[in-house]
Design an enzyme around this catalytic site. Structure first.
Site, PDB file in Angstrom:
ATOM      1  N   VAL A 176       0.911  -1.240   0.194  1.00 44.09           N
ATOM      2  CA  VAL A 176       0.083   0.112   0.096  1.00 44.09           C
ATOM      3  C   VAL A 176       0.931   1.164   0.037  1.00 44.09           C
ATOM      4  O   VAL A 176       0.368   2.236  -0.697  1.00 44.09           O
ATOM      5  CB  VAL A 176      -0.967   0.055   1.206  1.00 44.09           C
ATOM      6  CG1 VAL A 176      -1.376   1.199   1.478  1.00 44.09           C
ATOM      7  CG2 VAL A 176      -2.044  -1.123   1.064  1.00 44.09           C
ATOM      8  N   GLU A 181      -7.750   2.558   2.274  1.00 47.98           N
ATOM      9  CA  GLU A 181      -7.214   2.325   1.199  1.00 47.98           C
ATOM     10  C   GLU A 181      -8.058   1.074   0.431  1.00 47.98           C
ATOM     11  O   GLU A 181      -7.980  -0.159   1.203  1.00 47.98           O
ATOM     12  CB  GLU A 181      -5.723   1.842   1.104  1.00 47.98           C
ATOM     13  CG  GLU A 181      -5.176   1.760  -0.482  1.00 47.98           C
ATOM     14  CD  GLU A 181      -5.541   2.847  -1.423  1.00 47.98           C
ATOM     15  OE1 GLU A 181      -5.103   3.909  -1.046  1.00 47.98           O
ATOM     16  OE2 GLU A 181      -6.234   2.537  -2.314  1.00 47.98           O
ATOM     17  N   PHE A 182      -8.555   0.967  -0.874  1.00 45.50           N
ATOM     18  CA  PHE A 182      -9.357   0.181  -1.391  1.00 45.50           C
ATOM     19  C   PHE A 182      -8.677  -0.603  -2.502  1.00 45.50           C
ATOM     20  O   PHE A 182      -9.269  -1.358  -3.308  1.00 45.50           O
ATOM     21  CB  PHE A 182     -10.621   0.662  -1.938  1.00 45.50           C
ATOM     22  CG  PHE A 182     -11.503   1.246  -0.610  1.00 45.50           C
ATOM     23  CD1 PHE A 182     -12.117   0.328   0.241  1.00 45.50           C
ATOM     24  CD2 PHE A 182     -11.556   2.698  -0.497  1.00 45.50           C
ATOM     25  CE1 PHE A 182     -12.731   0.993   1.207  1.00 45.50           C
ATOM     26  CE2 PHE A 182     -12.283   3.107   0.540  1.00 45.50           C
ATOM     27  CZ  PHE A 182     -12.895   2.175   1.564  1.00 45.50           C
ATOM     28  N   LEU A 183      -7.407  -0.319  -2.722  1.00 44.32           N
ATOM     29  CA  LEU A 183      -6.567  -0.748  -3.902  1.00 44.32           C
ATOM     30  C   LEU A 183      -6.658  -2.410  -3.850  1.00 44.32           C
ATOM     31  O   LEU A 183      -6.683  -2.840  -2.886  1.00 44.32           O
ATOM     32  CB  LEU A 183      -5.316  -0.337  -4.050  1.00 44.32           C
ATOM     33  CG  LEU A 183      -4.313  -0.566  -2.810  1.00 44.32           C
ATOM     34  CD1 LEU A 183      -3.467  -2.128  -2.849  1.00 44.32           C
ATOM     35  CD2 LEU A 183      -3.082   0.420  -2.910  1.00 44.32           C
ATOM     36  N   LYS A 206     -13.916   0.611   5.914  1.00 46.15           N
ATOM     37  CA  LYS A 206     -12.948  -0.373   5.179  1.00 46.15           C
ATOM     38  C   LYS A 206     -13.149  -1.987   5.804  1.00 46.15           C
ATOM     39  O   LYS A 206     -13.228  -2.885   4.970  1.00 46.15           O
ATOM     40  CB  LYS A 206     -11.507   0.104   5.646  1.00 46.15           C
ATOM     41  CG  LYS A 206     -10.328  -0.807   5.208  1.00 46.15           C
ATOM     42  CD  LYS A 206     -10.210  -1.000   3.671  1.00 46.15           C
ATOM     43  CE  LYS A 206      -9.194  -2.103   3.413  1.00 46.15           C
ATOM     44  NZ  LYS A 206      -9.270  -2.223   1.871  1.00 46.15           N
ATOM     45  N   CYS A 209      -5.568  -9.376   3.085  1.00 42.90           N
ATOM     46  CA  CYS A 209      -6.591  -8.362   3.834  1.00 42.90           C
ATOM     47  C   CYS A 209      -7.805  -9.215   4.172  1.00 42.90           C
ATOM     48  O   CYS A 209      -8.005  -9.279   5.453  1.00 42.90           O
ATOM     49  CB  CYS A 209      -6.759  -7.298   2.701  1.00 42.90           C
ATOM     50  SG  CYS A 209      -5.674  -6.280   2.680  1.00 42.90           S
ATOM     51  N   LYS A 232      -7.545 -11.451   7.603  1.00 43.52           N
ATOM     52  CA  LYS A 232      -7.156 -10.852   8.725  1.00 43.52           C
ATOM     53  C   LYS A 232      -8.467 -10.038   9.131  1.00 43.52           C
ATOM     54  O   LYS A 232      -8.678  -9.632  10.408  1.00 43.52           O
ATOM     55  CB  LYS A 232      -5.754 -10.302   8.945  1.00 43.52           C
ATOM     56  CG  LYS A 232      -5.620  -9.076   7.914  1.00 43.52           C
ATOM     57  CD  LYS A 232      -4.713  -8.209   8.357  1.00 43.52           C
ATOM     58  CE  LYS A 232      -4.431  -7.119   7.605  1.00 43.52           C
ATOM     59  NZ  LYS A 232      -4.885  -5.738   7.988  1.00 43.52           N
ATOM     60  N   ARG A 273       0.784 -14.541   0.646  1.00 46.42           N
ATOM     61  CA  ARG A 273      -0.151 -14.447   2.181  1.00 46.42           C
ATOM     62  C   ARG A 273      -1.290 -15.044   2.226  1.00 46.42           C
ATOM     63  O   ARG A 273      -2.231 -14.697   1.439  1.00 46.42           O
ATOM     64  CB  ARG A 273       0.073 -12.950   2.501  1.00 46.42           C
ATOM     65  CG  ARG A 273       1.326 -12.410   3.065  1.00 46.42           C
ATOM     66  CD  ARG A 273       1.468 -11.166   3.288  1.00 46.42           C
ATOM     67  NE  ARG A 273       1.317  -9.870   2.377  1.00 46.42           N
ATOM     68  CZ  ARG A 273       1.159  -8.904   2.616  1.00 46.42           C
ATOM     69  NH1 ARG A 273       1.450  -8.291   3.874  1.00 46.42           N
ATOM     70  NH2 ARG A 273       1.000  -8.110   1.401  1.00 46.42           N
TER      71      ARG A 273
HETATM   72  P1  NAD Z   1       3.367  -4.729   3.625  1.00 50.50           P
HETATM   73  O1  NAD Z   1       3.567  -5.790   4.704  1.00 50.50           O
HETATM   74  O2  NAD Z   1       3.306  -5.024   2.133  1.00 50.50           O
HETATM   75  O3  NAD Z   1       3.952  -3.369   4.226  1.00 50.50           O
HETATM   76  C1  NAD Z   1       4.347  -2.994   5.342  1.00 50.50           C
HETATM   77  C2  NAD Z   1       5.355  -2.079   5.620  1.00 50.50           C
HETATM   78  O4  NAD Z   1       5.507  -1.441   6.656  1.00 50.50           O
HETATM   79  C3  NAD Z   1       6.688  -2.928   5.486  1.00 50.50           C
HETATM   80  O5  NAD Z   1       7.389  -2.334   4.174  1.00 50.50           O
HETATM   81  C4  NAD Z   1       7.313  -2.960   6.688  1.00 50.50           C
HETATM   82  O6  NAD Z   1       8.612  -3.024   6.901  1.00 50.50           O
HETATM   83  C5  NAD Z   1       6.708  -1.224   7.045  1.00 50.50           C
HETATM   84  N1  NAD Z   1       6.787  -1.256   8.536  1.00 50.50           N
HETATM   85  C6  NAD Z   1       6.578  -1.855   9.558  1.00 50.50           C
HETATM   86  N2  NAD Z   1       6.579  -1.314  10.712  1.00 50.50           N
HETATM   87  C7  NAD Z   1       7.071   0.028  10.625  1.00 50.50           C
HETATM   88  C8  NAD Z   1       7.464   0.831  11.192  1.00 50.50           C
HETATM   89  N3  NAD Z   1       7.150   1.043  12.502  1.00 50.50           N
HETATM   90  N4  NAD Z   1       7.972   2.195  10.526  1.00 50.50           N
HETATM   91  C9  NAD Z   1       8.330   2.075   9.339  1.00 50.50           C
HETATM   92  N5  NAD Z   1       7.892   1.067   8.449  1.00 50.50           N
HETATM   93  C10 NAD Z   1       7.208  -0.104   8.826  1.00 50.50           C
HETATM   94  O7  NAD Z   1       1.769  -4.444   4.085  1.00 50.50           O
HETATM   95  P2  NAD Z   1       0.764  -3.914   2.998  1.00 50.50           P
HETATM   96  O8  NAD Z   1      -0.099  -5.005   2.153  1.00 50.50           O
HETATM   97  O9  NAD Z   1       1.217  -2.575   2.358  1.00 50.50           O
HETATM   98  O10 NAD Z   1      -0.610  -3.266   4.058  1.00 50.50           O
HETATM   99  C11 NAD Z   1      -0.223  -2.172   4.794  1.00 50.50           C
HETATM  100  C12 NAD Z   1      -1.767  -1.705   5.543  1.00 50.50           C
HETATM  101  O11 NAD Z   1      -2.726  -1.775   4.513  1.00 50.50           O
HETATM  102  C13 NAD Z   1      -2.350  -3.018   6.228  1.00 50.50           C
HETATM  103  O12 NAD Z   1      -3.019  -2.420   7.274  1.00 50.50           O
HETATM  104  C14 NAD Z   1      -3.121  -3.543   5.116  1.00 50.50           C
HETATM  105  O13 NAD Z   1      -4.390  -4.190   5.806  1.00 50.50           O
HETATM  106  C15 NAD Z   1      -3.725  -2.623   4.513  1.00 50.50           C
HETATM  107  N6  NAD Z   1      -4.127  -2.722   3.083  1.00 50.50           N
HETATM  108  C16 NAD Z   1      -3.422  -3.467   2.355  1.00 50.50           C
HETATM  109  C17 NAD Z   1      -4.040  -3.643   1.096  1.00 50.50           C
HETATM  110  C18 NAD Z   1      -3.384  -4.864   0.039  1.00 50.50           C
HETATM  111  O14 NAD Z   1      -3.815  -5.132  -0.923  1.00 50.50           O
HETATM  112  N7  NAD Z   1      -2.048  -5.305   0.597  1.00 50.50           N
HETATM  113  C19 NAD Z   1      -5.086  -3.100   0.640  1.00 50.50           C
HETATM  114  C20 NAD Z   1      -5.840  -2.131   1.301  1.00 50.50           C
HETATM  115  C21 NAD Z   1      -5.496  -1.920   2.600  1.00 50.50           C
END
Ligand code: NAD
Length: 448
Positions: free
Chosen positions: A11, A152-154, A223, A279, A282, A346
């Site tokens: 994201v 975020e809804f991507l 969300k 997503c 969880k 995942r």
């Molecule tokens: P991800 O695991 O791909 O990325 C998370 C990032 O955060 C990692 O790079 C990690 O190193 C970093 N991080 C963790 N703790 C940190 C800190 N204290 N300081 C700085 N960086 C830190 O996760 P994601 O898929 O990008 O998801 C992130 C959030 O967005 C989650 O809450 C998820 O539910 C939500 N989300 C994900 C999607 C999806 O399709 N992946 C879509 C919508 C919303």
């Protein structure tokens, strides 16, 4: 505007690259130095269509830089997004450790005036907790830092397009000031004149992407409610698929007819081996847990998860019914990513299925066009080969677990020739049943 993005995962990196693409100055911050090293070299930490091009273009234009120092992503920024991971905790709720850590570190950097925006998916009322953390750890030295929610809804696999051409933008705010800031941030991509570079010929959203302004709690809930509803749609049609299997009906036709009703709509009515990804599993679990905690009947939500987990059992039973004994059988998995066009494994149903089949004594071998590296890291015991033909060699059955386009148009005659027994379980109901049967396959569908 000057923007910080904290967490540059699926994201955060898309958010950073897209906001830089539309003209903002963006600093992406992450704790993971390995990820930052890759980005500094212009390499992507994961596969996502069009993301590499957008990121490199923004880096070249000097509008996107990466750092491991949170101060750089916060000081003198108009807006900073929290995009860190929010994984499942041991009780099913979200583990918000990283969000809290960011709140504390933001407070310690004492920004002068900034909007701190939750983009990570969080449980409702997390915004209020962040506000408290800022007040406790920021003290008097901190300027005006307001918290907002912008879920975020991507979708992985079309993330860049989804970000730049959103169905809706939800702004959960506490003040007009926060709303104006977020509206200004999104202004370049909200208008109906905006063309998405990933699909330049796609028709503009008439009137532009709708913007909904709510309070912070409502935005947070939107969300979780959206993801839980989509997951429920999948579990619902999977239940219908099981009924179809019993009575000789075809779930694809049931779903098609249902989807023609505008109140139902056709998407997320594809029966199969279940949903996965970082997503849905969880978020449904967290929403269930949250409802329980506040004394709401969560049985509907709990059933969605239970039904989804049982999809692997349904698939195993289908294979057992045909192959009789699974022990010693070689079963090939086509696709490992939780869905096509991503290398994300995942919670991928394919990995759960592989584990179950191995527990049953079967030998598994798998192939995925893009997720080999991530799958090797997630499942070191799984044999992963380099093409579908190696999967089929001497196999007693194949399972289509991810509907990658390249896996839908394989040379089935050639595959059949090298298999021990030409059985195929179409775990996504995506294959051409007649074509496979004509090639001599025993075709097993999910409710077909
Ligand atoms: P991800 O695991 O791909 O990325 C998370 C990032 O955060 C990692 O790079 C990690 O190193 C970093 N991080 C963790 N703790 C940190 C800190 N204290 N300081 C700085 N960086 C830190 O996760 P994601 O898929 O990008 O998801 C992130 C959030 O967005 C989650 O809450 C998820 O539910 C939500 N989300 C994900 C999607 C999806 O399709 N992946 C879509 C919508 C919303």
């Amino acid at each position: 505007m000057h923007v910080g993005v904290i967490g540059t995962g699926h994201v955060g990196l898309v958010t950073a690259a897209c906001l830089a693409y539309v003209g903002h100055d963006v600093v992406g911050m992450d704790d993971d130095r390995r990820k930052l090293d890759l980005l500094a070299r212009g390499e992507m930490p994961f596969f996502e269509p069009s993301l590499a091009e957008l990121t490199r273009e923004a880096q070249r234009a000097g509008r996107l830089v990466f750092t491991c120092d949170l101060d750089d992503a916060v000081c003198d920024k108009d807006v900073a997004f929290i995009c860190v991971g929010t994984p499942s905790g041991s009780d099913g709720g979200l583990d918000l450790t990283a969000v809290e850590a960011v709140a504390r570190r933001v407070a310690a950097s004492r920004p002068r005036e900034m909007l701190l925006v939750e983009k990570s998916t969080v449980t409702a009322q997390t915004g209020a907790r962040i506000e408290r953390a800022l007040a406790v750890y920021g003290g008097r030295g901190m300027g005006r830092v307001e918290v907002a929610s912008n879920p975020e809804f991507l979708r992985e696999g079309s993330a860049v397009h989804d970000f730049l051409r959103p169905d809706r933008i939800v702004l959960g705010v506490r003040s007009d000031w926060a709303e104006e800031r977020l509206r200004a941030l999104y202004a370049p991509l909200v208008g109906d004149a905006f063309r998405c570079p990933t699909h330049p010929d796609c028709s503009p959203v008439p009137g532009g992407s709708p913007v909904m302004v709510t309070n912070v709690e409502t935005a947070e809930l939107i969300k979780h409610a959206s993801n839980a509803f989509l997951a429920a749609k999948i579990s619902f049609i999977n239940t219908v698929a099981d009924v179809c299997d019993r009575i000789g009906a075809d779930v694809r036709m049931v779903a098609q007819a249902m989807g023609l009703d505008a109140r139902i709509a056709p998407s997320f009515l594809q029966a199969g081996i279940g949903y996965g990804g970082s997503c849905f599993p969880k978020d449904v679990a967290a929403f269930t847990r949250f409802a329980e905690e506040i004394g709401i009947d969560s049985s509907l939500l709990a059933a969605v998860t239970r039904m989804n987990r049982a999809r692997v059992d349904v698939a195993v039973e289908k294979l057992r019914k045909t192959l009789w004994i699974l022990r010693g059988k070689r079963i090939g998995l086509l696709g490992l990513a939780f869905k096509p066009h991503t290398d994300d494994v995942r919670e991928a149903p394919a990995l759960a299925l592989a584990t179950r089949l191995r527990q049953e004594g079967a030998e598994t071998v798998a192939y995925d066009p893009h997720a080999r590296t991530t799958a090797r890291a997630a499942a070191p015991d799984l044999v992963i080969v380099d093409d579908a033909y190696q999967v089929a060699a001497e196999a007693d059955a194949l399972v289509l677990a991810t509907e990658w386009p390249e896996l839908l148009s394989l040379d089935w005659d050639a595959l059949k020739r090298i298999m021990r027994r030409p059985v195929i379980l179409d775990g996504r109901n995506a294959l051409d049943r007649e074509r496979l049967q004509a090639a001599g396959f025993e075709y097993l569908g999910m409710g077909r």
